[in-house]
Scaffold this active site. Sequence first.
Site, PDB file in Angstrom:
ATOM      1  N   ASN A  11       0.874  -1.177   0.000  1.00 40.77           N
ATOM      2  CA  ASN A  11       0.000   0.000   0.000  1.00 40.77           C
ATOM      3  C   ASN A  11       0.912   1.227   0.000  1.00 40.77           C
ATOM      4  O   ASN A  11       1.508   1.563   1.010  1.00 40.77           O
ATOM      5  CB  ASN A  11      -0.876  -0.055   1.263  1.00 40.77           C
ATOM      6  CG  ASN A  11      -1.720   1.190   1.448  1.00 40.77           C
ATOM      7  OD1 ASN A  11      -1.795   2.045   0.565  1.00 40.77           O
ATOM      8  ND2 ASN A  11      -2.362   1.289   2.606  1.00 40.77           N
ATOM      9  N   TRP A  12       0.987   1.880  -1.153  1.00 39.49           N
ATOM     10  CA  TRP A  12       1.946   2.992  -1.291  1.00 39.49           C
ATOM     11  C   TRP A  12       1.425   4.288  -0.687  1.00 39.49           C
ATOM     12  O   TRP A  12       2.145   5.286  -0.631  1.00 39.49           O
ATOM     13  CB  TRP A  12       2.300   3.206  -2.770  1.00 39.49           C
ATOM     14  CG  TRP A  12       3.036   2.058  -3.402  1.00 39.49           C
ATOM     15  CD1 TRP A  12       3.384   0.871  -2.805  1.00 39.49           C
ATOM     16  CD2 TRP A  12       3.517   1.962  -4.758  1.00 39.49           C
ATOM     17  NE1 TRP A  12       4.046   0.051  -3.695  1.00 39.49           N
ATOM     18  CE2 TRP A  12       4.140   0.705  -4.904  1.00 39.49           C
ATOM     19  CE3 TRP A  12       3.474   2.815  -5.850  1.00 39.49           C
ATOM     20  CZ2 TRP A  12       4.720   0.284  -6.102  1.00 39.49           C
ATOM     21  CZ3 TRP A  12       4.057   2.403  -7.057  1.00 39.49           C
ATOM     22  CH2 TRP A  12       4.672   1.157  -7.171  1.00 39.49           C
ATOM     23  N   LYS A  13       0.173   4.301  -0.287  1.00 42.61           N
ATOM     24  CA  LYS A  13      -0.445   5.492   0.329  1.00 42.61           C
ATOM     25  C   LYS A  13      -0.208   6.738  -0.546  1.00 42.61           C
ATOM     26  O   LYS A  13      -0.193   6.641  -1.763  1.00 42.61           O
ATOM     27  CB  LYS A  13       0.062   5.658   1.758  1.00 42.61           C
ATOM     28  CG  LYS A  13      -0.145   4.373   2.579  1.00 42.61           C
ATOM     29  CD  LYS A  13       0.056   4.537   4.047  1.00 42.61           C
ATOM     30  CE  LYS A  13      -0.181   3.205   4.735  1.00 42.61           C
ATOM     31  NZ  LYS A  13      -0.025   3.272   6.173  1.00 42.61           N
ATOM     32  N   HIS A  96      -9.451   0.934   5.253  1.00 47.60           N
ATOM     33  CA  HIS A  96      -8.167   1.178   5.909  1.00 47.60           C
ATOM     34  C   HIS A  96      -8.367   2.114   7.103  1.00 47.60           C
ATOM     35  O   HIS A  96      -9.183   3.040   7.033  1.00 47.60           O
ATOM     36  CB  HIS A  96      -7.178   1.786   4.906  1.00 47.60           C
ATOM     37  CG  HIS A  96      -5.777   1.806   5.440  1.00 47.60           C
ATOM     38  ND1 HIS A  96      -5.350   2.757   6.333  1.00 47.60           N
ATOM     39  CD2 HIS A  96      -4.737   0.963   5.247  1.00 47.60           C
ATOM     40  CE1 HIS A  96      -4.090   2.502   6.661  1.00 47.60           C
ATOM     41  NE2 HIS A  96      -3.694   1.413   6.014  1.00 47.60           N
ATOM     42  N   GLU A  98      -6.731   4.536   8.163  1.00 43.93           N
ATOM     43  CA  GLU A  98      -6.545   5.967   7.864  1.00 43.93           C
ATOM     44  C   GLU A  98      -7.823   6.549   7.259  1.00 43.93           C
ATOM     45  O   GLU A  98      -8.158   7.705   7.493  1.00 43.93           O
ATOM     46  CB  GLU A  98      -5.327   6.151   6.940  1.00 43.93           C
ATOM     47  CG  GLU A  98      -4.023   5.984   7.721  1.00 43.93           C
ATOM     48  CD  GLU A  98      -2.839   5.472   6.909  1.00 43.93           C
ATOM     49  OE1 GLU A  98      -2.859   5.547   5.670  1.00 43.93           O
ATOM     50  OE2 GLU A  98      -1.889   4.975   7.547  1.00 43.93           O
ATOM     51  N   GLU A 168      -5.071  -5.038  10.792  1.00 47.52           N
ATOM     52  CA  GLU A 168      -4.046  -4.023  10.980  1.00 47.52           C
ATOM     53  C   GLU A 168      -4.299  -3.248  12.272  1.00 47.52           C
ATOM     54  O   GLU A 168      -5.107  -2.295  12.280  1.00 47.52           O
ATOM     55  CB  GLU A 168      -4.059  -3.035   9.811  1.00 47.52           C
ATOM     56  CG  GLU A 168      -3.795  -3.668   8.470  1.00 47.52           C
ATOM     57  CD  GLU A 168      -3.310  -2.632   7.465  1.00 47.52           C
ATOM     58  OE1 GLU A 168      -2.192  -2.791   6.967  1.00 47.52           O
ATOM     59  OE2 GLU A 168      -4.034  -1.657   7.195  1.00 47.52           O
ATOM     60  N   GLY A 174       2.680   2.300  10.696  1.00 47.06           N
ATOM     61  CA  GLY A 174       3.607   3.416  10.510  1.00 47.06           C
ATOM     62  C   GLY A 174       4.344   3.826  11.778  1.00 47.06           C
ATOM     63  O   GLY A 174       4.995   4.865  11.818  1.00 47.06           O
ATOM     64  N   SER A 214       3.654  -2.111  10.275  1.00 43.96           N
ATOM     65  CA  SER A 214       5.114  -2.162  10.409  1.00 43.96           C
ATOM     66  C   SER A 214       5.721  -3.523  10.044  1.00 43.96           C
ATOM     67  O   SER A 214       6.653  -3.993  10.680  1.00 43.96           O
ATOM     68  CB  SER A 214       5.532  -1.747  11.822  1.00 43.96           C
ATOM     69  OG  SER A 214       5.119  -0.416  12.080  1.00 43.96           O
ATOM     70  N   GLY A 235       2.949  -1.141   4.269  1.00 42.04           N
ATOM     71  CA  GLY A 235       2.954   0.281   3.928  1.00 42.04           C
ATOM     72  C   GLY A 235       4.370   0.751   3.652  1.00 42.04           C
ATOM     73  O   GLY A 235       4.911   0.579   2.547  1.00 42.04           O
TER      74      GLY A 235
END
Length: 252
Positions: A11-13, A96, A98, A168, A174, A214, A235
């Site tokens: 997931n490159w965000k 997700h 976020e 997650e 992160g 992570s 991520g």
Amino acid sequence: MSSRKQYIAGNWKMNKLSAEAASLAAEIVKGSKNASCRVMIAPPFTSLGEVSKVVKGSNVILGAQNMSNEKSGAHTGEISIDMLKDLGVGVVILGHSERRIIYGETDQFINSKIKLAMKEKMEVIFCVGETLEEREAGKASEIVSKQVINGLKDIAKTDLSMITIAYEPVWAIGTGKTATDKDADDVHSIIRKTLTKIYSADVAEKMVIQYGGSVKPENAAKLLSMENIDGALVGGASLKAEQFLAIVNCAK
Ligand code: PGA
């Protein structure tokens, strides 16, 4: 050992401009030619077109990080499922943390997106996970089960082969803090028990459940060796080909 095929997703965000995204994708395509697991990368929307050309014909699946819950129409700034399909997207990440926390997406809203994806035959990675506060209050299992039940409301058993769940824990995303192998496996097992209750034991046994938070080359092999952990949603470490491929190589 289970019959579930392991699945590593990046997931490159909100990172990488088009040219960088294309070159990272090219390295990943090259390095995962002989991968024994499924490999997916989810660049930002703006790079999907470029990356789509790079992954075409390879065994790397193209993913998107979100989509609208509506099929089309007056939704300024949204991206529809047909727009994703048009670019060769095969899977979309939904729910997700976020999106849940920063953008206020609720279980019900996420459920409406999953329903649309099922109707339109798009694969989904459906994310769930508790916050630190919820974990410290001893509520991790309860919260995650509730997210699974609400997110999959009215989803037919026959559609579940199109859904991967990603557990997650929010406090591990992160932050550099990873859940211990045992803690992660315990929650994965609770997710399987919840799926058994909603659907059946054989459905629960077949469901691919990734861990995210992570994941890096140093901890991937141990996490992926756990009975209930079938892959990873990565991520930060998915932004460097070398690190992401090292994780891909840990998968069975
Ligand atoms: P992280 O992110 O690997 O950087 O913790 C995981 C995710 O948010 O999917």
